[in-house]
Design a protein around this motif. Structure first.
Motif, PDB file in Angstrom:
ATOM      1  N   GLN A   1      20.623  22.232  76.965  1.00  0.00           N
ATOM      2  CA  GLN A   1      19.292  22.338  77.558  1.00  0.00           C
ATOM      3  C   GLN A   1      19.426  22.551  79.060  1.00  0.00           C
ATOM      4  O   GLN A   1      20.217  21.886  79.728  1.00  0.00           O
ATOM      5  CB  GLN A   1      18.471  21.079  77.280  1.00  0.00           C
ATOM      6  CG  GLN A   1      18.206  20.838  75.802  1.00  0.00           C
ATOM      7  CD  GLN A   1      17.373  21.942  75.192  1.00  0.00           C
ATOM      8  OE1 GLN A   1      16.270  22.235  75.633  1.00  0.00           O
ATOM      9  NE2 GLN A   1      17.911  22.578  74.150  1.00  0.00           N
TER      10      GLN A   1
ATOM     11  N   LEU B   1      15.416  17.410  76.304  1.00  0.00           N
ATOM     12  CA  LEU B   1      16.189  16.631  75.336  1.00  0.00           C
ATOM     13  C   LEU B   1      15.283  15.698  74.538  1.00  0.00           C
ATOM     14  O   LEU B   1      15.418  15.585  73.317  1.00  0.00           O
ATOM     15  CB  LEU B   1      17.278  15.814  76.034  1.00  0.00           C
ATOM     16  CG  LEU B   1      18.488  16.574  76.555  1.00  0.00           C
ATOM     17  CD1 LEU B   1      19.369  15.658  77.389  1.00  0.00           C
ATOM     18  CD2 LEU B   1      19.286  17.172  75.400  1.00  0.00           C
TER      19      LEU B   1
ATOM     20  N   ILE C   1      26.529  12.815  75.012  1.00  0.00           N
ATOM     21  CA  ILE C   1      25.998  13.934  75.789  1.00  0.00           C
ATOM     22  C   ILE C   1      27.159  14.631  76.487  1.00  0.00           C
ATOM     23  O   ILE C   1      28.111  13.985  76.914  1.00  0.00           O
ATOM     24  CB  ILE C   1      24.899  13.520  76.804  1.00  0.00           C
ATOM     25  CG1 ILE C   1      25.415  12.504  77.824  1.00  0.00           C
ATOM     26  CG2 ILE C   1      23.669  13.000  76.087  1.00  0.00           C
ATOM     27  CD1 ILE C   1      24.429  12.195  78.949  1.00  0.00           C
TER      28      ILE C   1
ATOM     29  N   GLU D   1      24.084  19.233  76.502  1.00  0.00           N
ATOM     30  CA  GLU D   1      23.953  19.291  75.054  1.00  0.00           C
ATOM     31  C   GLU D   1      24.178  17.886  74.519  1.00  0.00           C
ATOM     32  O   GLU D   1      24.766  17.043  75.208  1.00  0.00           O
ATOM     33  CB  GLU D   1      24.903  20.307  74.439  1.00  0.00           C
ATOM     34  CG  GLU D   1      26.363  20.036  74.656  1.00  0.00           C
ATOM     35  CD  GLU D   1      27.242  21.108  74.009  1.00  0.00           C
ATOM     36  OE1 GLU D   1      27.323  21.135  72.762  1.00  0.00           O
ATOM     37  OE2 GLU D   1      27.841  21.885  74.752  1.00  0.00           O
ATOM     38  N   ALA D   2      23.685  17.629  73.316  1.00  0.00           N
ATOM     39  CA  ALA D   2      23.713  16.247  72.824  1.00  0.00           C
ATOM     40  C   ALA D   2      23.922  16.171  71.324  1.00  0.00           C
ATOM     41  O   ALA D   2      23.607  17.109  70.587  1.00  0.00           O
ATOM     42  CB  ALA D   2      22.405  15.551  73.197  1.00  0.00           C
TER      43      ALA D   2
END
Length: 125
Positions: A32, A57, A74, A119-120
């Protein structure tokens, strides 16, 4: 168990990929960046960009029935090591308890206007 591909309505549309993929109780959120819903940049400083990334997120997590407390990891990509403290100060507003595992990498992103991308991976309990 199939994959559920989700593009939240409150996140700027993804060009050619899904923002969120849910596989069973595991949620993968694509990187994101600081784009608002209308596609505009949230700001040029690390703090405003970090706030927008966390908002994105949260929207992604909520679209899959999760929240920040469900984050397992993350991956943070910064373009400037000098922005690390600004990123951390904003991150602490969102993540105070139940801290996920974290990786931070200094890297060049696809567009010079972005100072970070996150990113997660989350897991529903």
């Amino acid at each position: 168990m199939g994959l559920e591909r989700i593009n939240p309505i409150n996140v700027c549309p993804a060009p050619g990929y899904s923002h969120v993929v849910k596989a069973g109780n595991t949620i993968y959120i694509a990187g994101q960046v600081a784009r608002k819903l209308d596609g505009s940049l949230a700001g040029t400083d690390i703090e405003s960009q970090t706030h927008q990334v966390f908002k994105n997120l949260i929207h992604g997590l909520e679209s899959a029935g999760a929240g920040l407390k469900d984050l397992a990891k993350i991956m943070v990509y910064l373009t400037d090591a000098g922005d690390l403290q600004g990123f951390r100060s904003v991150k602490e507003e969102y993540l105070q308890n139940d801290l996920p595992a974290q990786t931070v990498v200094i890297i060049e992103l696809g567009s010079p206007e972005f100072k970070l991308e996150i990113e997660a991976i989350a897991v529903l309990s």
